[in-house]
Design a protein around this motif. Structure first.
Motif, PDB file in Angstrom:
ATOM      1  N   TYR A  17      31.356  32.201  33.825  1.00 28.92           N
ATOM      2  CA  TYR A  17      32.198  31.367  34.682  1.00 28.92           C
ATOM      3  C   TYR A  17      33.502  31.002  33.970  1.00 28.92           C
ATOM      4  O   TYR A  17      34.587  31.089  34.550  1.00 28.92           O
ATOM      5  N   ALA A  21      37.288  32.283  34.918  1.00 28.01           N
ATOM      6  CA  ALA A  21      38.318  31.290  35.212  1.00 28.01           C
ATOM      7  C   ALA A  21      39.537  31.488  34.314  1.00 28.01           C
ATOM      8  O   ALA A  21      40.682  31.480  34.790  1.00 28.01           O
ATOM      9  N   HIS A  24      41.543  34.684  35.177  1.00 31.61           N
ATOM     10  CA  HIS A  24      42.337  34.486  36.397  1.00 31.61           C
ATOM     11  C   HIS A  24      43.482  33.497  36.164  1.00 31.61           C
ATOM     12  O   HIS A  24      44.557  33.636  36.750  1.00 31.61           O
ATOM     13  N   TYR A  25      43.269  32.505  35.308  1.00 28.08           N
ATOM     14  CA  TYR A  25      44.334  31.561  34.967  1.00 28.08           C
ATOM     15  C   TYR A  25      45.495  32.314  34.310  1.00 28.08           C
ATOM     16  O   TYR A  25      46.666  32.121  34.666  1.00 28.08           O
ATOM     17  N   TYR A  48      41.202  36.686  43.726  1.00 28.41           N
ATOM     18  CA  TYR A  48      40.214  36.081  42.822  1.00 28.41           C
ATOM     19  C   TYR A  48      38.882  36.772  43.070  1.00 28.41           C
ATOM     20  O   TYR A  48      38.285  36.639  44.127  1.00 28.41           O
ATOM     21  N   HIS A  70      39.621  27.944  42.765  1.00 26.66           N
ATOM     22  CA  HIS A  70      38.535  28.796  42.258  1.00 26.66           C
ATOM     23  C   HIS A  70      38.365  28.626  40.742  1.00 26.66           C
ATOM     24  O   HIS A  70      37.243  28.578  40.238  1.00 26.66           O
ATOM     25  N   ILE A  71      39.480  28.567  40.030  1.00 27.99           N
ATOM     26  CA  ILE A  71      39.425  28.392  38.575  1.00 27.99           C
ATOM     27  C   ILE A  71      38.677  27.111  38.236  1.00 27.99           C
ATOM     28  O   ILE A  71      37.756  27.110  37.419  1.00 27.99           O
ATOM     29  N   ASP A  74      34.954  27.335  38.996  1.00 26.29           N
ATOM     30  CA  ASP A  74      34.223  28.099  37.984  1.00 26.29           C
ATOM     31  C   ASP A  74      34.010  27.278  36.709  1.00 26.29           C
ATOM     32  O   ASP A  74      32.916  27.242  36.160  1.00 26.29           O
ATOM     33  N   VAL A  75      35.074  26.631  36.240  1.00 25.75           N
ATOM     34  CA  VAL A  75      34.947  25.832  35.012  1.00 25.75           C
ATOM     35  C   VAL A  75      33.974  24.681  35.238  1.00 25.75           C
ATOM     36  O   VAL A  75      33.114  24.405  34.384  1.00 25.75           O
ATOM     37  N   LYS A 103      39.906  23.661  31.347  1.00 20.62           N
ATOM     38  CA  LYS A 103      40.046  22.704  32.454  1.00 20.62           C
ATOM     39  C   LYS A 103      41.274  21.816  32.238  1.00 20.62           C
ATOM     40  O   LYS A 103      42.055  21.593  33.175  1.00 20.62           O
TER      41      LYS A 103
END
Length: 184
Positions: A17, A21, A24-25, A48, A70-71, A74-75, A103
């Protein structure tokens, strides 16, 4: 449904996860507009990739807001699994400190500063280490290649080549020790 140690299964799921994240970040910050609370819901982002996505369906572009949502999801899912070690066994594995650091960085981009501060403090609490840059004011400082307690996660060279922007570099005061050793 895999067999094996349940504790490790949870840990690997949490690591996955966080890594998804973080990847994608990095991608949304390379290929889309910077997060702007006023326009994020309409700004084009990136696709994503979720684990339950239909791989035969056409890829659809998410908005920047959807990507950031979404990020964070996931975090937060990784943190809620409560399966990550405070500190990873090595810097190529995910720790609780890194999850909270991701995060915090995401929330900073979203201009949610109070929440970002709480996540950053949770990261420091889990890692238990803060580099004292004041000790280097009167001398040269170099970043150790291995064994540096402040490094929470390292990506092997060549996977992502992301460096500080010119705008960021202009924010440093002349003579600031970090201006020549920025570690993002």
């Amino acid at each position: 449904e895999a067999s094996g140690d349940e504790r490790l299964k949870k840990q690997y799921k949490a690591e996955a996860y966080v890594l998804r994240a973080y990847a994608h970040y990095l991608l949304v910050n390379l290929y889309a507009k910077a997060y702007d609370p006023a326009t994020a819901a309409t700004d084009g982002g990136i696709y994503y990739q979720l684990e339950d996505a239909d791989l035969s369906a056409p890829i659809t572009q998410s908005t920047v807001q959807e990507v950031y949502d979404h990020i964070l999801a996931d975090v937060n899912a990784a943190i809620e699994l409560n399966a990550l070690p405070d500190r990873a066994e090595n810097t190529m594995r995910v720790s609780q400190a890194f999850a909270y650091a991701v995060k915090a960085q995401v929330l900073m981009n979203m201009k949610k500063f109070t929440e970002a501060e709480a996540a950053a403090l949770a990261s420091v609490k889990a890692n238990g280490y803060i580099e004292d840059y004041n000790a280097y004011r009167n001398g040269l400082w170099s970043h150790p290649k291995v064994g540096n307690n402040q490094d929470l996660f390292l990506i092997p060279v060549g996977v992502f080549l992301v460096g500080p922007s010119e705008d960021l570099m202009r924010c440093y005061e002349e003579g600031d020790i970090l201006s020549t050793h920025v570690m993002l």
